[in-house]
Write a protein that holds these residues in place. Structure first.
Motif, mmCIF file in Angstrom:
data_model
loop_
_atom_site.group_PDB
_atom_site.id
_atom_site.type_symbol
_atom_site.label_atom_id
_atom_site.label_comp_id
_atom_site.label_asym_id
_atom_site.label_seq_id
_atom_site.Cartn_x
_atom_site.Cartn_y
_atom_site.Cartn_z
ATOM 1 N N MET A 11 0.846 -1.186 0.000
ATOM 2 C CA MET A 11 0.000 0.000 0.000
ATOM 3 C C MET A 11 0.888 1.245 0.000
ATOM 4 O O MET A 11 1.862 1.309 0.731
ATOM 5 C CB MET A 11 -0.842 -0.034 1.263
ATOM 6 C CG MET A 11 -1.996 0.869 1.240
ATOM 7 S SD MET A 11 -3.320 0.158 2.226
ATOM 8 C CE MET A 11 -3.022 0.914 3.721
ATOM 9 N N GLU A 26 -7.335 4.286 -4.983
ATOM 10 C CA GLU A 26 -8.456 4.828 -4.222
ATOM 11 C C GLU A 26 -8.205 6.284 -3.886
ATOM 12 O O GLU A 26 -7.067 6.694 -3.703
ATOM 13 C CB GLU A 26 -8.548 4.083 -2.887
ATOM 14 C CG GLU A 26 -9.685 3.130 -2.780
ATOM 15 C CD GLU A 26 -9.647 2.394 -1.450
ATOM 16 O OE1 GLU A 26 -10.068 1.242 -1.472
ATOM 17 O OE2 GLU A 26 -9.223 2.953 -0.428
ATOM 18 N N LYS A 27 -9.247 7.012 -3.735
ATOM 19 C CA LYS A 27 -9.160 8.358 -3.183
ATOM 20 C C LYS A 27 -8.621 8.221 -1.764
ATOM 21 O O LYS A 27 -9.054 7.354 -1.014
ATOM 22 C CB LYS A 27 -10.580 8.955 -3.145
ATOM 23 C CG LYS A 27 -10.644 10.315 -2.526
ATOM 24 C CD LYS A 27 -10.506 11.378 -3.589
ATOM 25 C CE LYS A 27 -10.280 12.739 -2.962
ATOM 26 N NZ LYS A 27 -9.335 13.549 -3.741
ATOM 27 N N ILE A 79 -13.704 2.953 6.116
ATOM 28 C CA ILE A 79 -12.895 4.129 6.345
ATOM 29 C C ILE A 79 -13.882 5.265 6.590
ATOM 30 O O ILE A 79 -14.908 5.352 5.924
ATOM 31 C CB ILE A 79 -11.951 4.392 5.153
ATOM 32 C CG1 ILE A 79 -11.010 5.531 5.468
ATOM 33 C CG2 ILE A 79 -12.681 4.660 3.871
ATOM 34 C CD1 ILE A 79 -9.639 5.062 5.679
HETATM 35 P P1 ADP Z 1 -4.872 -3.927 4.567
HETATM 36 O O1 ADP Z 1 -5.821 -4.972 4.067
HETATM 37 O O2 ADP Z 1 -3.526 -4.015 3.919
HETATM 38 O O3 ADP Z 1 -4.822 -3.814 6.054
HETATM 39 P P2 ADP Z 1 -6.817 -1.819 4.311
HETATM 40 O O4 ADP Z 1 -7.508 -1.628 3.029
HETATM 41 O O5 ADP Z 1 -7.545 -2.532 5.383
HETATM 42 O O6 ADP Z 1 -5.432 -2.546 4.019
HETATM 43 O O7 ADP Z 1 -6.310 -0.435 4.853
HETATM 44 C C1 ADP Z 1 -5.444 -0.349 5.976
HETATM 45 C C2 ADP Z 1 -5.432 1.049 6.541
HETATM 46 O O8 ADP Z 1 -5.032 2.011 5.553
HETATM 47 C C3 ADP Z 1 -6.763 1.561 6.996
HETATM 48 O O9 ADP Z 1 -7.034 1.153 8.291
HETATM 49 C C4 ADP Z 1 -6.621 3.064 6.882
HETATM 50 O O10 ADP Z 1 -5.890 3.571 7.962
HETATM 51 C C5 ADP Z 1 -5.748 3.222 5.688
HETATM 52 N N1 ADP Z 1 -6.571 3.451 4.473
HETATM 53 C C6 ADP Z 1 -7.082 2.510 3.671
HETATM 54 N N2 ADP Z 1 -7.780 3.055 2.654
HETATM 55 C C7 ADP Z 1 -7.717 4.396 2.816
HETATM 56 C C8 ADP Z 1 -8.211 5.517 2.092
HETATM 57 N N3 ADP Z 1 -8.906 5.387 0.976
HETATM 58 N N4 ADP Z 1 -7.928 6.753 2.556
HETATM 59 C C9 ADP Z 1 -7.195 6.917 3.671
HETATM 60 N N5 ADP Z 1 -6.692 5.913 4.380
HETATM 61 C C10 ADP Z 1 -6.928 4.649 3.980
#
Ligand code: ADP
Length: 648
Positions: free
Chosen positions: A168, A200-201, A276
């Motif tokens: 990420m 993603e935004k 989120i």
């Molecule tokens: P993973 O499956 O790798 O844990 P997630 O999709 O659950 O990834 O996202 C992990 C963290 O990243 C979230 O808890 C949040 O803090 C941050 N995050 C994810 N998507 C967004 C977003 N679109 N905008 C801001 N922060 C995000």
């Protein structure tokens, strides 16, 4: 109910499942790798089967071997815990084909939520708000950059197969897009064997709020929310339930959305729908978006158990064995507030590097729930997650639960390896956090203050000196007097880089004067214990020549034989060393190259993450001492710089 189940996992979650199984009268079979022969989960289970080598691929990820073990021991069902095979649909099919029950959702439900892109599309169809972005199949870098521009910066690149924050990358501006994409894809390939990403935004000041759901394959209920906003690099550090500032209205809307998500895929068992949330001001019922669904029990499930009184593992076993959902939505209520902290073997000052070593001394606090898979004397090995324990507190209010957590952290005693305990303590004392002002950026913003190590004081040195000289225990009143003169002892101590020779003058059995450099510390033994000047002595332990004092921060001193001093060589600052055992993924430098402090020299892959190694000073590379692809030990010399004299 089953009569016997196998737990296809290790560590704290295996122990956690075994405990509930035992309460339900269900016998348990553990599986273990070479590294886990003496592990706590093996000792706790009724039976245990060895399944292979230490590396997960040789043991905990060997589905066939695990199914064989279940059949051989007469287990009727397999609990996957979290991680390893818990979200692997092929494993579910393998279990079911063998005539066993998988304690979790169907393979098809896991597949539907398995990839973040497909899951988002599905949720959109079910009418659940999703984060705006591109989650299609096309992966061409130019096309993805166009999509990012269309969404509008900042954007987040996410591995579609991602988890644990891996793969990420936050991208603030178009110029940084292509490098970020490359590195996200690289990490995704390493961790998941799948380079695909979605865009993603990026939600500013986001909060991570997730809803615990539980389904029977058709209908589902929710067990309210958890706030997991306290994260470092997208990995959860402290979780709590309920979410601070949550309104009844938003809770109902989010809960219904999560239930709809679970029912849309015919979900069975415990699952979590992650959202989120826009945390800019107060929470709004239209300010949350679906991120992903985790089709398993979550690490942080205990906070939900604490506020609902439900044992989620019990529910898992009951529903998997064919019983109806144990409760209706109306029956479920929230009582009080709960926190969980994740205690890790980590070297916080060195940038939170995973630490390995032996837990020479381990005492967990009273008055808190502690879920742990290790005991005193166990090793934290490089093969698995370096978690030592989860500490969970519950109180009538958020303030009480947090106060209890501070006490629990303060009462935790760990010696033998580095932990993040002091960091967790600092977080629990953070004023904004105490007020409930949580968002995912809190830790990064205040990192410097949070990782500040409390000072080592002359009183600490004095206590370590007394402990090292054996002068703190029960002593006969006449000890220390020689010819009616006070007797002076001396000891050499080291704390990190600092060496000191400390003189202790024994005045009486209960009073010593300790000279620490220029400072004289008065040590007095009172009825309540030792006091060093005005400070009460923290708890301590001595193992071999290592003396550890506990408290807000564990401080370890080493007692030295004075003759041995000076033989240790300090680092020369000319060699880049591997900070931990790992695989050299890439080397970017070559001999003769001029580098500037902070230049990227190599990538070390360890614990499934990539760690970039930087030049520690300006200079010229003299030698590359390692090849790409090499497996190296902690401390191995990787790249040498010319010495300062050479370059002059
Ligand atoms: P993973 O499956 O790798 O844990 P997630 O999709 O659950 O990834 O996202 C992990 C963290 O990243 C979230 O808890 C949040 O803090 C941050 N995050 C994810 N998507 C967004 C977003 N679109 N905008 C801001 N922060 C995000």
């Amino acid at each position: 109910m089953f009569t016997k189940i196998l737990i296809a996992n290790r560590g704290e979650i295996a122990c956690r499942v075994i405990e509930t199984a035992r309460q339900l009268g269900v016998a348990t079979v553990a599986v273990y790798s070479d590294a886990d022969r003496d592990a706590k989960h093996v000792a706790l289970a009724d039976e245990a089967v060895h399944i292979g080598g230490a590396a997960p691929a040789e043991s905990y990820l060997r589905g066939e071997r695990i199914v064989e073990a279940a059949l051989a021991t007469g287990a009727q069902a397999i609990h996957p815990g979290y991680g390893f095979l818990s979200e692997n649909p092929e494993f579910v099919e393998m279990v079911e084909t063998a005539g066993l029950v998988f304690i979790g959702p169907s393979a098809s439900a896991i597949r539907k939520m398995g990839l973040k892109d497909a899951a988002k599309a599905l949720m959109q169809e079910a009418g659940i708000p999703v984060v705006p972005g591109y989650h299609g199949d096309a992966q061409d870098p130019v096309f993805l950059a166009q999509q990012a521009a269309k969404i509008g910066y900042p954007v987040l690149i996410k591995a579609v197969a991602g988890g644990g924050g891996k793969g990420m990358r936050l991208v603030e501006e178009p110029a940084a897009f292509s490098a970020a994409l490359e590195s996200a894809q690289g990490e995704a390939t390493t961790a998941f064997g799948n380079a695909d990403v979605l865009i993603e935004k990026y939600i500013q000041h986001p909060r991570h709020i997730e809803v615990q759901v539980f389904g029977d394959g058709e209908r589902a209920v929710h067990l309210f929310e958890r706030d997991c906003s306290l994260q470092r690099r997208h990995q959860k550090v402290i979780e709590e339930a309920p979410a601070p500032g949550m309104t009844e209205k938003m809770r109902a809307v989010m809960g219904q959305a999560a239930v709809r998500a679970a029912e849309a895929i015919g979900y069975r068992g415990a699952g979590t729908v992650e959202f989120i949330v826009d945390g800019n001001d107060s929470l709004r019922a239209d300010g949350f978006w679906f991120m992903e669904m985790n089709t398993r029990l979550q690490v942080e499930h205990p906070v939900t158990e604490a506020i609902t009184g439900v044992d989620l593992v019990e529910w898992q076993l009951r529903v998997a064995s064919g019983e109806a959902l144990p409760a209706t939505q109306e029956w479920l209520t929230i009582t009080g507030h709960s926190f969980e902290v994740r205690l890790y073997a980590e070297d916080v000052p060195k940038g939170f590097l995973p630490a390995t070593g032996t837990l020479e001394h381990l005492v967990f606090p009273q008055g808190a729930r502690v879920d742990s898979g290790v005991q005193s004397g166990d090793a934290i090995s490089p093969f698995y997650d370096p978690m030592i324990a989860k500490i969970i507190t519950h109180g009538a209010s958020r303030e009480i639960a947090l106060g209890k957590m501070q006490q629990a952290i303060g009462a935790c005693q760990i010696a033998g390896l580095q932990t993040n305990l002091a960091f967790l303590g600092a977080l629990c004392r953070h004023e904004g956090f105490a007020r409930g002002e949580v968002d995912t950026g809190l830790i990064a913003r205040d990192l410097e203050a949070l990782v500040q190590e409390p000072e080592v004081t002359p009183q600490h040195w004095a206590q370590a000196a007394l402990a090292g000289l054996g002068l703190m225990g029960e002593v006969a009143p006449e000890t220390g007097f020689a010819l009616w003169q006070p007797l002076t002892w001396s000891i050499n101590l080291q704390q990190e880089e600092e060496h000191r020779e400390i003189a202790v003058t024994v005045q009486s059995a209960v009073h010593h004067e300790v000279d620490v450099g220029e400072t004289r510390v008065r040590a007095q033994r009172l009825a309540a214990g030792w006091r060093f000047d005005e400070a009460h002595a923290p708890a301590q332990v001595m193992i071999g020549d290592e003396i550890t004092l506990f408290g807000p921060r564990a401080v370890t001193f080493t007692r030295h034989d004075p003759l041995a001093r000076g033989t240790e060589e300090a680092g020369t600052g000319n060699v880049v060393e591997a900070p931990m055992p790992g695989l050299v993924k890439a080397v970017f430098a070559s001999a003769g190259q001029v580098v500037t402090k902070g230049d990227r020299l190599a990538i070390l892959e360890a614990m499934k993450m990539e760690h970039t190694l930087l030049a520690m000073r300006d200079g010229v590379i003299s030698d590359i001492l390692v090849n790409e692809g090499a497996q190296v030990e902690a401390g191995a010399a990787l790249i040498a710089l010319e010495t300062e004299e050479d370059t002059q």
